[in-house]
Design an enzyme around this catalytic site. Structure first.
Site: not given
Lengths: 330, 330
Positions: A57, A219
């Site tokens: 991320h 995700h």
């Protein structure tokens, strides 16, 4: 898979090595190689600020370490929680004697590991308070807000909590400021293309060309709907509607706006979204105080964007304005 | 085409609208809608700093407008030079009475339009000096450096030139500092995937899966070789070799390093490249003074990365350190 990797199983190790080399002026690695620590941490007498989360991320999590920002960050595998030991080591690295606030996202692994780390830290005599981010509107209905995931709103939670700590807030005051920040954040993600974990070699989920997934998670968690890909202004209007309908802010409220790319969306398209986003927010009688556009919280090379709207008040606004030194412009 | 666009022919207009909304604290649009101007420009008595270039490289060009940075930027269509009129209007917007330095990249359209704009500005009584960036090593051999294109090294040229102007440099001093900066920059790009102009709808060039193009230009201009995709560390070593062999720096030289994504490369992979890059640079006896990693100069959603190495000296180092306020951390 057109990617820059060495051993696909060592992506996080290799990332950390290059990350620390790039930013050694503001941070370092702890004895635990999965813990990033601000160069000046721990600051004696200041409440320590910790977070942690899965990798992939970036700059999410570790990139927000720095002066007047996060003191220590626990780094997990790609899309996986850091271990309890890493959270514990991050807490110890951040502790300046005034306790530590751990500000993290609402995911099962993180919840479990932070809880264990908090117990371990208690044995060390460190007071730990926690705030769990749950800004992702589409991940659960309003009536079950405690089930919502944390996404890019975490950045505002970190900044406000860190600023309050810098200003000398107590453990409870810092926790309360960070809690207020995340309570006043709403986020939504729209996915146009999936991402691939290098060790897997193929996407974990699909987004068919010509479609988009509204409300998608960081995700690839399913969103609220898959629909034909629309014009940017329609996408932006949908994002605003979902976020603002959930929040119901009084007219005149000042907000900070964060439009983040998910990794592979060109910056100019985030600005195209922002054009409509700011118009929609203004139409509701809200006032945009500050805007952040860029890759602030990503998911590898996912195509898509997130919108976070953070409602400010007289306490949080000056905290948002405090100068920081981390790896990205805040 | 999984993209956030409205009318594909109006990508630049829509980008600019969202861009100005996001950054109205530091910049504005001139009367000419294709000219971005720093909020405090023109600064009376300061040499004005101007650039311009095609869109699609964001934050490239307009994102570097700001305090102690570019005073005005001419904005072109996607991958196309701004018009002579836009360059001229940018020069006029930047002029604080001490002349203007136009720092731009070596492309046919930009060369032609800057030349015309300079003539128009002369009629207005504005002295204009120019520096043409040519840091892209693979775009021509060393013996024909004047033919090389300008790429991410332009960022250092802008920062050094702008800083010298902020410090009160004359037109000639600012020009000389910017010229020195770009003379001491070398860049290379590696492409793993092409990009698509929304109005065209398909990639303008191809990079076959499993291959990479070494030395590729910012618009897909052919590189020096296409070869099977290698491990990141091999790619990084190749990039360093090409860049450093061309420069031949004395041991002990301090350098600034910029590893930029081309738009769709995840940030963590840029750090993976940086790990090897910094090792290779250090092995040569050079000293990394400062590192920048991120999407600093992109090509829409191209997959790939560029490396720029900027050799510093006692004049340029403090100029690089000057605080600026633009849309990206510098």
């Amino acid at each position: 898979m057109q990617r820059f990797v060495n051993n696909p199983d060592l992506v996080v190790e290799d990332t950390l090595k290059g990350f620390v080399k790039a930013h050694s002026d503001i941070l370092r690695i702890a004895e635990n190689p999965r813990v990033v620590v601000a160069k000046n941490a721990p600051v004696k007498g200041k409440v320590g600020i910790v977070t942690g989360g899965g990798s992939g991320h970036e700059p999410g999590f570790m990139g927000y370490t720095g002066k007047n920002m996060l003191d220590a960050v626990a780094v997990g595998e790609l899309f996986s929680s850091p271990t309890a030991k890493s959270f514990h080591d991050a807490i110890r690295a951040a502790d300046g004697g005034a306790g530590v606030v751990c500000l993290y996202g609402n995911y099962a692994g993180d919840n479990m590991n932070v809880k264990m780390a908090t117990k371990l830290a208690a044995k060390d005599g460190i007071d730990v308070a926690t705030v769990v981010a749950n800004d992702d509107v589409c991940s659960a209905p309003f009536s079950e807000r405690e089930k919502r995931r944390g996404v890019a709103g975490e950045i505002f939670m970190w900044k406000i909590g860190s600023a309050r700590a810098t200003q000398g807030g107590t453990l409870q005051e810092v926790q309360a400021a960070a809690q207020k920040a995340i309570d006043n954040c709403r986020s939504i993600g729209v996915g146009l293309g999936p991402c691939t974990l290098p060790a897997v070699g193929h996407p974990n989920f699909q987004i068919e060309p010509g479609t988009m997934e509204v409300g998608i998670g960081h995700h690839g968690e399913p969103g609220v709907r898959v629909e034909p890909l629309k014009r940017a202004e329609e996408v932006a209007k949908d994002m605003c509607k979902i976020v603002l309908d959930d929040h119901d802010l009084p007219e005149g409220t000042e907000v900070a706006v964060l439009v983040s790319g998910l990794g592979a969306t060109p910056l100019n398209e985030l600005y195209i979204l922002n054009d409509t986003i700011e118009s929609e927010i203004t139409k509701r009688g809200l006032v945009v105080y500050k805007t952040y556009v860029g890759n602030y919280f990503t998911s590898l090379e996912m195509v898509g964007a997130t919108l976070t709207v953070f409602a400010l008040d007289t306490e949080t606004k000056p905290l948002l304005d405090l100068d920081v030194a981390c790896t990205i412009l805040l």
